[in-house]
Write a protein that holds these residues in place. Structure first.
Motif, short mmCIF file in Angstrom:
data_model
loop_
_atom_site.label_atom_id
_atom_site.label_comp_id
_atom_site.label_asym_id
_atom_site.label_seq_id
_atom_site.Cartn_x
_atom_site.Cartn_y
_atom_site.Cartn_z
N PRO A 22 -7.81 -4.70 -4.27
CA PRO A 22 -6.60 -3.87 -4.30
C PRO A 22 -6.30 -3.22 -2.95
O PRO A 22 -5.13 -3.07 -2.58
N ALA A 23 -7.34 -2.85 -2.22
CA ALA A 23 -7.12 -2.25 -0.90
C ALA A 23 -6.42 -3.26 0.02
O ALA A 23 -5.46 -2.91 0.72
N GLY A 28 6.11 -5.03 -1.33
CA GLY A 28 5.38 -5.16 -2.59
C GLY A 28 6.19 -5.98 -3.58
O GLY A 28 6.95 -6.87 -3.21
N LYS A 76 2.29 -3.10 1.86
CA LYS A 76 2.91 -2.12 2.76
C LYS A 76 3.59 -2.81 3.94
O LYS A 76 4.68 -2.42 4.35
N ARG A 129 0.12 7.09 -13.37
CA ARG A 129 -0.92 7.23 -12.37
C ARG A 129 -2.30 6.80 -12.85
O ARG A 129 -3.20 6.67 -12.06
N ALA A 140 -10.02 5.30 -1.24
CA ALA A 140 -8.72 4.61 -1.23
C ALA A 140 -8.26 4.33 -2.65
O ALA A 140 -7.08 4.50 -2.97
N TRP A 141 -9.17 3.93 -3.53
CA TRP A 141 -8.83 3.68 -4.94
C TRP A 141 -8.30 4.96 -5.58
O TRP A 141 -7.28 4.98 -6.23
N THR A 142 -9.04 6.06 -5.37
CA THR A 142 -8.67 7.34 -5.97
C THR A 142 -7.31 7.80 -5.47
O THR A 142 -6.48 8.29 -6.25
N LYS A 143 -7.06 7.63 -4.19
CA LYS A 143 -5.77 8.03 -3.62
C LYS A 143 -4.64 7.18 -4.21
O LYS A 143 -3.56 7.69 -4.54
N THR A 144 -4.88 5.91 -4.37
CA THR A 144 -3.85 4.99 -4.86
C THR A 144 -3.57 5.16 -6.35
O THR A 144 -2.41 5.21 -6.76
N TYR A 145 -4.62 5.24 -7.15
CA TYR A 145 -4.45 5.23 -8.60
C TYR A 145 -4.56 6.61 -9.25
O TYR A 145 -4.33 6.75 -10.45
N HIS A 149 -2.75 -3.74 -1.11
CA HIS A 149 -1.87 -2.63 -0.72
C HIS A 149 -1.54 -2.67 0.77
O HIS A 149 -0.42 -2.33 1.17
#
Length: 96
Positions: free
Chosen positions: A46-47, A58, A54, A77, A25-30, A50
């Motif tokens: 952070p998860a 935000g 959502k 990014r 999830a971190w990798t997808k977001t950042y 978010h």
């Protein structure tokens, strides 16, 4: 009221995710993997934020614009600290 309870249970469910799920999830977001050795709580917060953003919205565009004035050259990014050069003269970041 029901939507709030659903959101609360989703946020609580973040604690049940595996470390691999949180890392994904971190990798997808950042757009980059989390720092090595990062504690689980820093992956969970952070998860959860978010999920809440959502559902409830935000940051407002005014807040985003204001924050952007503090870090005008930040990458879109990747975290800004990845661009710092490592040298003996570079002050260390405080550890919290």
């Amino acid at each position: 009221m029901r939507k709030r309870q659903d959101l609360d249970s989703e946020i609580t469910g973040v604690g049940d995710l595996t470390r691999d799920d949180l890392t994904a999830a971190w990798t997808k977001t950042y757009g980059c993997p989390p720092p090595k050795g990062v504690k689980r709580g820093l992956l969970e917060r952070p998860a959860a934020w978010h999920l809440q953003a959502k559902r409830l919205g935000g940051l407002t565009s005014t807040v985003e614009k204001t924050l952007g004035t503090f870090v005008p050259d930040r990458p879109t990014r990747k975290p800004a600290f990845e661009n710092l050069e490592k040298s003996a003269n570079t002050p260390r970041r405080p550890q919290f």
